[in-house]
Design an enzyme around this catalytic site. Structure first.
Site, PDB file in Angstrom:
ATOM      1  N   ASN A  59       0.837  -1.212   0.000  1.00 56.80           N
ATOM      2  CA  ASN A  59       0.000   0.000   0.000  1.00 56.80           C
ATOM      3  C   ASN A  59       0.869   1.258   0.000  1.00 56.80           C
ATOM      4  OD1 ASN A  59       0.697  -0.709   2.689  1.00 56.80           O
ATOM      5  ND2 ASN A  59      -1.016   0.438   3.535  1.00 56.80           N
ATOM      6  N   GLU A  61       0.409   5.226   0.590  1.00 55.12           N
ATOM      7  CA  GLU A  61      -0.512   6.280   1.039  1.00 55.12           C
ATOM      8  C   GLU A  61      -0.045   7.653   0.557  1.00 55.12           C
ATOM      9  OE1 GLU A  61      -0.980   5.714   5.274  1.00 55.12           O
ATOM     10  OE2 GLU A  61      -2.121   3.857   4.940  1.00 55.12           O
ATOM     11  N   CYS A  70      -4.194   0.807  -2.440  1.00 49.79           N
ATOM     12  CA  CYS A  70      -4.032  -0.443  -1.690  1.00 49.79           C
ATOM     13  C   CYS A  70      -3.010  -1.357  -2.365  1.00 49.79           C
ATOM     14  CB  CYS A  70      -5.359  -1.192  -1.638  1.00 49.79           C
ATOM     15  SG  CYS A  70      -6.667  -0.360  -0.743  1.00 49.79           S
ATOM     16  N   GLU A  72      -3.198  -4.486  -3.094  1.00 54.09           N
ATOM     17  CA  GLU A  72      -3.749  -5.378  -4.123  1.00 54.09           C
ATOM     18  C   GLU A  72      -3.748  -4.699  -5.487  1.00 54.09           C
ATOM     19  OE1 GLU A  72      -5.020  -4.649  -1.159  1.00 54.09           O
ATOM     20  OE2 GLU A  72      -6.459  -6.132  -0.464  1.00 54.09           O
ATOM     21  N   CYS A 109     -10.608  -4.583   0.507  1.00 56.77           N
ATOM     22  CA  CYS A 109     -11.651  -3.553   0.435  1.00 56.77           C
ATOM     23  C   CYS A 109     -12.466  -3.725  -0.852  1.00 56.77           C
ATOM     24  CB  CYS A 109     -11.041  -2.159   0.507  1.00 56.77           C
ATOM     25  SG  CYS A 109     -10.351  -1.573  -1.047  1.00 56.77           S
ATOM     26  N   CYS A 112     -10.763  -2.902  -4.226  1.00 59.00           N
ATOM     27  CA  CYS A 112      -9.826  -3.944  -4.672  1.00 59.00           C
ATOM     28  C   CYS A 112     -10.568  -5.166  -5.198  1.00 59.00           C
ATOM     29  CB  CYS A 112      -8.883  -4.326  -3.540  1.00 59.00           C
ATOM     30  SG  CYS A 112      -7.702  -3.015  -3.210  1.00 59.00           S
TER      31      CYS A 112
END
Ligand code: THU
Length: 156
Positions: A59, A61, A70, A72, A109, A112
């Site tokens: 991830n 940010e 993210c 993924e 999430c 994703c």
């Protein structure tokens, strides 16, 4: 309508195949590449392609929070740009919680899940997803699309 999802639980990584254990080790090693100064929650992901090539991601940010991405979706983008046309057989997701709580595997999430759905649509093959913890507790879904029933599609 009834939707059945099959999820297999394991309590230790050793119960998985050596290839899957190797992919888990790659996802865990990706945790250190996470850029997560805002949540301190690191996520590592890895994929194995049909030609056995592996890739990892984490991830990333951003101070403008919604810009963050993210793990993924990072690894999906790496695989589809660096190994164009190769389908993804297996994805692993692992995390490191700043509160030290690692009892349950991470559930990807919704965004994703939609990105995974797009990938399986592109490759016209299912993808296995291994949701795991650093300590061994693992959930395996043989068809990652099962995580997003009734997903959005332009197909009618
Ligand atoms: N995160 C992921 O990388 N994957 C998920 O499926 C859920 C959340 C990241 C986003 C953010 O950097 C951090 O975890 C905390 O939400």
């Amino acid at each position: 309508m009834k939707i059945n999802i099959e999820i297999t639980e394991y309590s230790s990584h050793e119960e998985l195949s050596s290839k899957d254990q190797e992919l888990i080790a790659i996802a865990i090693s990706q945790l250190k590449t996470s850029h997560s100064p805002y949540s301190n929650f690191s996520v590592g992901a890895s994929v194995r392609l049909e030609n056995d090539k592996t890739w990892g991601g984490s991830n990333q940010e951003n101070s403008s929070y919604p810009v963050g991405i993210c793990a993924e979706r990072v690894v999906l983008s790496v695989a589809s740009t660096q190994s164009k046309g190769q389908s993804i057989d297996t994805m692993v997701v692992v995390y490191s919680d700043p509160k030290g709580n690692h009892s349950l595997p991470l559930a990807p999430c919704g965004m994703c899940r939609q990105a995974i759905r797009e990938q399986t649509f592109r490759q016209k093959k299912t993808m296995k997803i291994i949701l795991t913890t650093k300590h061994g507790k693992t959930l395996v879904v043989n068809n990652a699309d099962d995580l997003l029933p009734l997903s959005f599609t332009l197909e009618r």
